[in-house]
Design a protein around this motif. Sequence first.
Motif, mmCIF file in Angstrom:
data_model
loop_
_atom_site.group_PDB
_atom_site.id
_atom_site.type_symbol
_atom_site.label_atom_id
_atom_site.label_comp_id
_atom_site.label_asym_id
_atom_site.label_seq_id
_atom_site.Cartn_x
_atom_site.Cartn_y
_atom_site.Cartn_z
ATOM 1 N N GLY A 46 -7.199 -5.720 -9.208
ATOM 2 C CA GLY A 46 -7.994 -5.235 -8.094
ATOM 3 C C GLY A 46 -7.952 -6.207 -6.938
ATOM 4 O O GLY A 46 -7.425 -7.314 -7.057
ATOM 5 N N PRO A 47 -8.505 -5.811 -5.819
ATOM 6 C CA PRO A 47 -8.555 -6.701 -4.665
ATOM 7 C C PRO A 47 -9.617 -7.777 -4.852
ATOM 8 O O PRO A 47 -10.427 -7.735 -5.787
ATOM 9 C CB PRO A 47 -8.930 -5.759 -3.518
ATOM 10 N N ARG A 51 -8.309 0.573 -6.691
ATOM 11 C CA ARG A 51 -6.869 0.676 -6.926
ATOM 12 C C ARG A 51 -6.172 1.304 -5.726
ATOM 13 O O ARG A 51 -5.090 0.855 -5.317
ATOM 14 C CB ARG A 51 -6.606 1.494 -8.194
ATOM 15 N N ARG A 52 -6.776 2.318 -5.156
ATOM 16 C CA ARG A 52 -6.186 2.952 -3.973
ATOM 17 C C ARG A 52 -6.081 1.961 -2.808
ATOM 18 O O ARG A 52 -5.104 1.965 -2.056
ATOM 19 C CB ARG A 52 -7.020 4.171 -3.567
ATOM 20 N N GLU A 53 -7.109 1.137 -2.659
ATOM 21 C CA GLU A 53 -7.053 0.120 -1.604
ATOM 22 C C GLU A 53 -5.950 -0.892 -1.906
ATOM 23 O O GLU A 53 -5.170 -1.262 -1.022
ATOM 24 C CB GLU A 53 -8.402 -0.593 -1.491
ATOM 25 N N LEU A 54 -5.890 -1.357 -3.136
ATOM 26 C CA LEU A 54 -4.946 -2.410 -3.486
ATOM 27 C C LEU A 54 -3.504 -1.986 -3.255
ATOM 28 O O LEU A 54 -2.719 -2.729 -2.654
ATOM 29 C CB LEU A 54 -5.149 -2.815 -4.953
ATOM 30 N N VAL A 55 -3.123 -0.802 -3.704
ATOM 31 C CA VAL A 55 -1.725 -0.381 -3.569
ATOM 32 C C VAL A 55 -1.371 -0.050 -2.124
ATOM 33 O O VAL A 55 -0.191 0.065 -1.787
ATOM 34 C CB VAL A 55 -1.393 0.815 -4.491
ATOM 35 N N SER A 56 -2.369 0.071 -1.264
ATOM 36 C CA SER A 56 -2.099 0.289 0.164
ATOM 37 C C SER A 56 -1.958 -1.027 0.919
ATOM 38 O O SER A 56 -1.745 -1.014 2.136
ATOM 39 C CB SER A 56 -3.226 1.118 0.798
ATOM 40 N N GLY A 57 -2.079 -2.153 0.219
ATOM 41 C CA GLY A 57 -1.936 -3.452 0.862
ATOM 42 C C GLY A 57 -3.236 -4.134 1.202
ATOM 43 O O GLY A 57 -3.233 -5.227 1.771
ATOM 44 N N VAL A 58 -4.369 -3.512 0.868
ATOM 45 C CA VAL A 58 -5.671 -4.143 1.083
ATOM 46 C C VAL A 58 -5.943 -5.042 -0.117
ATOM 47 O O VAL A 58 -6.259 -4.562 -1.207
ATOM 48 C CB VAL A 58 -6.783 -3.094 1.257
ATOM 49 N N THR A 59 -5.822 -6.346 0.090
ATOM 50 C CA THR A 59 -5.993 -7.293 -1.001
ATOM 51 C C THR A 59 -7.398 -7.895 -1.032
ATOM 52 O O THR A 59 -7.735 -8.620 -1.965
ATOM 53 C CB THR A 59 -4.952 -8.420 -0.909
#
Length: 423
Positions: A134-135, A100-108
């Motif tokens: 999730g990504p 989730r932390r990755e996703l909301v930072s733009g890491v798809t």
Amino acid sequence: MNKPAMPTVLEAAAVLDVDQGRVIPDGYVLVCRDKIQSWGPRHDRPPLPAAATVLSFPRQTLLPGLINSHAHLCMPSGGHPFHKVQSDEMALLTAVRNMRRELVSGVTTVRDCGDQNGVLFALRRAVEEGILDGPRFSLCGPPLTATGGHAHFLGGVADGPAEIARAVKQRVAGGADFIKLIGTGGGTPGSRPAQASYSRRELAAAVEEAHRLDVPVTVHCRGVPGIVNAIEAGVDQIEHACFELPDGTLRFDPKLAGRMGRDGIVVTPTIQLYRDARAHLQMKATAGDLNGDERQRLNRLPGVIESKLQAVRGFLDAGVDLLAGNDAGLPYTGFGRLWQELEAMMAGGMTALQAITAATATAARVLRLEDHIGSIGLGKQADLMVVDGDPIEDISAPSRVRLVMRAGRIVFEKIDRRGRQHP
């Protein structure tokens, strides 16, 4: 993953076209369900469907979703050691938080370079079935490592060519997108980063079986002997590629880099983790809490970091493709901060566009997903992000995310204090 029925238009002050290496001023992207239907300058936009939703970002930049090419979603980070023992259930829950932390930072998209006992395969299914946001995942399962080797606690121990080949076959049958092996020691106590942990013959057995199954192979290599073994075994990628010596110093080898370039071996240099470690130790030094070993490491780190930056320049000169991956999950390298790896790559001589491309189009090509993700294009998956500012002029712009879209669905949107979603 559920797909919205109504078309959505994203308008922005600039749209970043990584395929052509250009910025389109006053651009747009039209998304229908999970794909990009049209895009380009706003003055060329065709008439919109009557039901289209228009989201306007007049001071922001629209770019492809980022790809983190080296992360460990199961690892807790936050100061915990990489080798912290945890149950599979806790590893899975930790991965849910971290994705989730990755996703909301733009890491798809996340290329996970080693999970615990394969727990991420279930998480990937949960995301694909719409149970969780999730990504996209590219998975290898637990990395293959020798008995007592680096990351052995993750459940991927295999010794000898025959056992390694069987493990490769099992990984691929279980859904692995790539195979990862541990070619040298690392941060696991008792392992030796400067020494090879698998022989050339053992690595070659993995490569032969994986390539027979049409799956790429990457190898964790910090020390020179491991790098040599990996090159001679015919691997596709090398993680870290530090050229580390027994005394802990690094010495870039242009001849080995030249061989990588000629053989088409891709490198994920993972620079930021060393800068994160230095920042942590500097804070401890200020508080007077350093022990002797930590003081020695802090004294070595400036030279190590400079060597990593010199290696980026050397790899570029040798024609080696570089990917952006920050080894998130290590003690002091957290999730949601891939932009810092891009900044580190720029410190090594890459332009902002080169660094962003290492986290988008180049990474998608290496993942064999270039027809689907990695850039803005007709028919591609709508993996997109909107950021405040211009990342070509200010690489920290991706730290200021306004919106993230994954396969046509908005999975994160920043709302200002007055309740308006857009300026």
